[in-house]
Design an enzyme around this catalytic site. Sequence first.
Site, short mmCIF file in Angstrom:
data_model
loop_
_atom_site.label_atom_id
_atom_site.label_comp_id
_atom_site.label_asym_id
_atom_site.label_seq_id
_atom_site.Cartn_x
_atom_site.Cartn_y
_atom_site.Cartn_z
N TYR A 137 -58.65 -63.89 37.07
CA TYR A 137 -59.18 -62.52 37.18
C TYR A 137 -60.26 -62.26 36.12
CZ TYR A 137 -56.24 -60.90 40.94
OH TYR A 137 -55.68 -60.70 42.19
N GLY A 264 -55.58 -61.72 49.29
CA GLY A 264 -55.97 -63.01 48.73
C GLY A 264 -54.87 -63.64 47.89
N ASP A 265 -54.11 -62.80 47.19
CA ASP A 265 -52.98 -63.30 46.40
C ASP A 265 -51.90 -63.87 47.31
OD1 ASP A 265 -53.91 -62.34 43.73
OD2 ASP A 265 -53.72 -60.40 44.69
N LYS A 266 -51.63 -63.17 48.43
CA LYS A 266 -50.63 -63.66 49.38
C LYS A 266 -51.07 -64.97 50.00
CE LYS A 266 -46.96 -63.53 51.96
NZ LYS A 266 -45.62 -63.75 51.35
N ALA A 269 -50.58 -67.77 47.46
CA ALA A 269 -49.16 -68.05 47.30
C ALA A 269 -48.61 -68.83 48.49
CB ALA A 269 -48.38 -66.74 47.12
#
Length: 467
Positions: A137, A264-266, A269
């Site tokens: 980030y 995007g995080d999902k 992951a």
Amino acid sequence: MMIAVVGDVLLDVDLDGSATRLCPDGPVPVVDVAAVRARAGGAGLVARMLRNDGHQVCLVTALGRDEPGHRLLEQLSGITVVAGPSGSPTPVKTRLRAGGHPVARFDEGCQCRPLPEVTPDMLQALEGAGAVVVADYGRGLTSNRALRTALERLTRDIPVIWDPHPAGADPVPGVAVVTPNHSEASNIAAALSARESAAPFPEAGTDSMAGTGELAGKLLRHWRSRAVLVTQGGQGATLVRESSPAPVQLPAPRTAVADACGAGDKLAASLAVHLMAGGGLEDSCRRAVREASSFLATGGVAALPSAPPPLPFPVQETDALDWIRRVRQNGGTVVATGGCFDLLHAGHARTLAAARALGDCLVVCLNSDASARRIKGASRPIMGEQDRSELLLSLESVDAVVVFDEDTPERCLERLRPDIWVKGGDYDAEQLPESALVESWGGRCLSVPYHPARSTTLLAAALARVG
């Protein structure tokens, strides 16, 4: 198998309400806030998603030692957090929404800061991971040379997924998949073109398959990764692989999206889970795109389960000291014991009950996650310190828990100054390294019966055989 998440963390705060009128001071909506919710953001969100899906997670990050940092840790319960000092305030991003739609966002502590430190504990925590997600980030953590060396070495053995940031460092060579969205990819490419005085990359608006494929291909060659997956919102994603020059379009299911935060995080992951399980690259990317769409369709970050509320037990040192003070005011005897207490079993319960019977209160000095890892190895602890604290405090014999970061409990004991320090019968009370310290204020070191058939190591081995 454990998944390591590496990257910058922040505290996200959502203010949700309704807007039915304009402010008399100006043409802006007045939002009547009905709910305030804090959650882990950045790499913390990736770790929270994986933990909620039942995966063992270790979060490697830098953390500010301030009030937002403490609130952030509360949202990471059940996750092993290995954090070095960030040297700066914890970033807080507050989103104001009315009727589910974004109205404004307020950022605090998000300015550029000195590069955070990477500790040996952070590097060691990566050992034994089955996959790594790097959630950059732009706070500087991924620029650390030692961390980059460790990550590059891991790319040879396990899948490393890198979610980049325009203000962050380049992915290390050999990454399994880099996952920028189209805007990020375009901004990164434009910066590269300007820096290298090269021909311009496709512009951000060129989001056709051909244009996105060309963009992804150039980034693939620059980053020397094995694949680049450029996400394109409702259009899905474009995959380019080192082994094949032809881009592959991966469509996303049609989804009504009010807030795309966390998609995007999902995706990153999900990719880690499927690649760690041995899935093929293209199939894993397809599944990750579908799962990111499903995540948004079912409410996105707003629907994520909240972390458990703070424990209704005295788990902080100040609470333990208050407990000790009250016992001594009544002429009572303070007993303390210590250990990792990973996978609480009957042997622990019997030892703790015997220790409590020696006095009027029992304080447990608990090794932190980082301390337990240094003592027991990279695969431990199996449970995070907050879960271990809660289990200990659920026992009738335990009155308070104090978590300490050092390898030995001496500093913790110096602050608590118990009347009796207890260890299991597998220790010789007279030979304990802390004996002289406890005796210096008139305390005593005692041992209680040890139950050799009950062992965390044996129990962990048995669970591994079952799994």
